[in-house]
Write an enzyme that holds these catalytic residues in place. Structure first.
Site, mmCIF file in Angstrom:
data_model
loop_
_atom_site.group_PDB
_atom_site.id
_atom_site.type_symbol
_atom_site.label_atom_id
_atom_site.label_comp_id
_atom_site.label_asym_id
_atom_site.label_seq_id
_atom_site.Cartn_x
_atom_site.Cartn_y
_atom_site.Cartn_z
ATOM 1 N N ASP A 87 6.113 7.432 -4.145
ATOM 2 C CA ASP A 87 4.885 6.822 -3.766
ATOM 3 C C ASP A 87 3.701 6.842 -4.982
ATOM 4 O OD1 ASP A 87 3.215 5.446 -1.736
ATOM 5 O OD2 ASP A 87 1.581 7.133 -2.302
ATOM 6 N N GLU A 130 7.215 3.514 -7.221
ATOM 7 C CA GLU A 130 6.549 2.643 -7.074
ATOM 8 C C GLU A 130 5.291 2.589 -8.137
ATOM 9 O OE1 GLU A 130 2.948 1.363 -3.884
ATOM 10 O OE2 GLU A 130 3.225 3.550 -4.047
#
Length: 675
Positions: free
Chosen positions: A316, A353
């Site tokens: 993330d 990401e």
């Protein structure tokens, strides 16, 4: 680091550069009381590591925490969690504020010879799912809704679809009660449903387990291992969504759980005044490239690979992990280099990401040493804009062919292609809403993605208008068809295969209710859509030309009928990539040395009126057969693999308004199907 059983007792080790003294606090396993507090002997301190062995402790019943004293200050009365704790009792009941303490895992797990499927990257199909939301709805009809066990019971659905990799939203221990927003409807606290706020990096989420049982006293770890083992048996890999960019401690207003009490200036980015640098929009930012933090993250990843047989990780807000202590970007961040070349992680999938909360976009430029994959947000944006008629076919064509502009010199599988994920509208909502409906999140409706590049097909929200519903049905299938014929690794959002809706909420992180729970009744109601996805995945698996890892070029090899990729229009070899064009025709070809060539034609018309195209001639000895036509009123738009009807030789093909057609070649034989 952490607590480890040794003959006759337990050894505890914890590091703190800022602590002068450290105490081990032993807790009562029943009521959490404190039966003993033992100071770490100074003579056992090595560098910044406090360590000791406590004899006579039963590992199965040991519950513990730490207290520290900083120089010139009285002992801190707060109980600190061990950052390396592999089990965190106290949060077993979902929705109840946890009273965490640390424990040692108990009991062995029988892996029964488990090994990961080790699927070639070109064959991978990722399915993003939330453990609780996947089966919490009563319609899931599982024995333990909202748990690891509940997800296990849905493995047959994944196999039926053709999924071979599941990516789970965070399963590291988090406190779902730490959301500060309240429901505007009734004033009740809203949960942190998604779990992007880690408390324990080595401990599985306890509330996702059914609970202790005689054969599995360490329920969270044991049940997650059962899930991984059974997914592997079904030929499905497991990727975890991991959050190393921030923690649940927040800034100076947040709780002191572990890192802040041990070494706040080591684990977090602080400015010159000692305040937290908030590059994540969550209150704090992990100092990921500090040597000690780097070691911690590596320990964590190795733990999940060795102890839980996890096949890979999606990181993330990965650009946070490439910053130095001031927040500046590093050309060659030590953490990324260490993860990339770590021998234990050598076979793990690493997915970035490649954007963060500062607005930094490293898609195509994340410093992953040629090994990392990336969530390709530009694929999402370019395909959505083309499908909704906001843009011409040029950018979409580049994405369908593997995004060579972003990943030249790397395989096509560096790109994880997706049109939907947990952030943003579901696929059904993308065809239903142009305005987000996020008021239930308690943030004034201003949270979430401002513009999802969506189109409501002529009516905002639910409707009974047959024409609007037909158009939404086409748009859904158009998106799925293009995704599943694209070069790169496709990723589906759980429930999109049967029309899941979040009622227009495009940031449902706080919705532990029917908004976020998958309504499995839709799998029956929209069985034709499920079958469409299954046939598309079967088609992809059957056609190596769709799963190439080398970027296709427009150069024709000696003896080949066509180049690896070629572009066409209403007539062969006449593409129109202008901004006003709404037609894309792509031919993919692969010559085979020991078998028939593989050829697929993809045509998409995003205008509202029909067009007729002349397909290029099929390679010698073959003829075109129709796999998909999302614009026809018959059936559901996709034929079973191997039973695609033949297209009459020399016939033009009609693309109805807002439709996709996919052709493939078969040896000359079979029946015709008029188009």
């Amino acid at each position: 680091m952490g607590a480890h059983p040794v003959p006759g007792g337990v050894t505890f080790s914890v590091a703190s550069a800022s602590a002068e003294r450290m105490w081990l606090v032993l807790l009562d396993a029943g009521d959490g009381g404190e039966p003993a507090e033992i100071e770490f002997p100074p003579e056992y301190r090595t560098g910044d590591v406090f360590t000791m062995t406590v004899l006579g402790l039963d590992p199965a019943g040991t519950r513990y925490g730490y207290r520290v004293q900083k120089p010139g200050a009285p002992p801190d009365g707060r109980l600190l969690l061990d950052p390396w704790a592999r089990a965190l009792p106290g949060g077993e009941t979902w929705g109840v504020r946890p009273r965490y303490h640390c424990a040692l895992p108990t009991g062995d797990f029988d892996w029964q010879g488990d090994r990961g499927p080790d699927i070639p990257a070109g064959d991978l199909v990722i399915y993003e799912a939330h453990v609780r939301g996947f089966t919490r709805h009563p319609s899931s009809r599982v024995s333990a809704p909202g748990t690891y066990a509940g997800l296990r019971e849905k493995i047959p659905h994944l196999r039926h679809l053709g999924i071979n990799c599941v990516e789970l939203l965070p399963v590291f221990e988090f406190d779902e009660t730490d959301n500060t927003f309240t429901s505007p409807a009734d004033g009740r606290p809203l949960p942190n449903f998604w779990g992007y706020n880690t408390v324990g990096f080595f401990a599985p989420k306890a509330a996702y387990a059914r609970g202790p049982a005689p054969d599995m006293p360490d329920a969270p770890a044991g049940e997650l291992k059962e899930l991984v083992r059974d997914l592997h048996r079904a030929g499905i890999e497991v990727i975890l969504d991991v959050v190393f960019n921030h923690t649940a401690e927040g800034d100076h207003r947040g709780p002191v759980l572990s890192f802040r009490g041990l070494d706040e200036d080591v684990y977090y980015l602080l400015d010159e005044s000692g305040a937290h640098r908030n590059l994540t929009a969550t209150g704090n930012t992990v100092n990921a490239n500090h040597p000690r933090v780097r070691s911690f993250i590596l320990d964590c990843l190795r733990h999940w690979v060795t102890e839980f047989h996890i096949d890979g990780f999606r990181f993330d807000m990965a650009p946070i992990l490439v910053r130095d202590a001031t927040g500046a970007l590093l050309d060659n961040p030590p953490l990324i280099e260490a993860i990339t070349h770590d021998p234990v992680l050598a076979r793990s999938r690493l997915i970035a990401e490649a954007t963060d909360a500062t607005g930094l976009d490293q898609v195509g430029a994340f410093p992953g040493h040629g090994r990392w994959m990336e969530w390709n947000g530009r694929y999402r944006d370019d395909l959505r804009r083309f499908l909704t008629g906001r843009a011409g076919p040029g950018p979409a064509a580049t994405r369908l062919a593997g995004s060579a502009d972003l990943y030249a010199g790397r395989p096509t599988t560096a790109s994880v292609n997706y049109l939907t994920c947990h952030d943003g509208f579901t696929l059904a909502d993308w065809t239903t809403y142009e305005v987000r409906r996020n008021h239930a999140n308690g943030e004034g409706g201003q949270d979430g993605i401002a513009d999802d590049d969506s189109w409501n097909c002529g009516h905002e929200g639910p409707t009974d208008d047959a024409d609007v519903l037909l158009l939404r049905r086409r748009q859904t299938r158009n998106a799925l068809a293009l995704l599943l014929v694209s070069h790169g690794v496709p990723m589906l959002l759980a429930g999109d295969e049967f029309g899941r809706t979040q009622q227009g909420n495009n940031n449902a992180y706080s919705q532990d209710n029917a908004v976020s729970w998958l309504d499995w009744n839709l799998a029956d109601k929209n069985a034709e859509l499920v079958e469409f996805v299954r046939r598309c995945l079967r088609f992809r698996a059957a056609h190596p030309v769709l799963r190439r890892t080398a970027h296709p070029t427009g150069r024709t090899a000696d003896g080949a009928a066509y180049p690896p990729v070629s572009w066409h229009g209403r007539t062969p070899w006449q593409p129109d990539f202008s901004d006003d064009s709404r037609l894309l025709v792509m031919l993919l070809h692969q010559s085979a040395a020991d078998g028939p060539d593989d050829t697929v034609l993809v045509a998409a018309n995003t205008a509202g009126v029909a067009v007729r195209i002349e397909p290029p001639a099929a390679p010698v000895g073959t003829r075109w057969h129709l796999f998909i036509d999302t614009g026809t009123p018959w059936g559901d738009g996709a034929h079973p693999h191997g039973r695609e009807p033949a297209v009459p030789s020399g016939a033009r093909v009609t693309l109805y308004g807002h439709s996709v057609v996919v052709l493939t070649t078969h040896p000359e034989e079979g029946t015709s199907h008029a188009l």
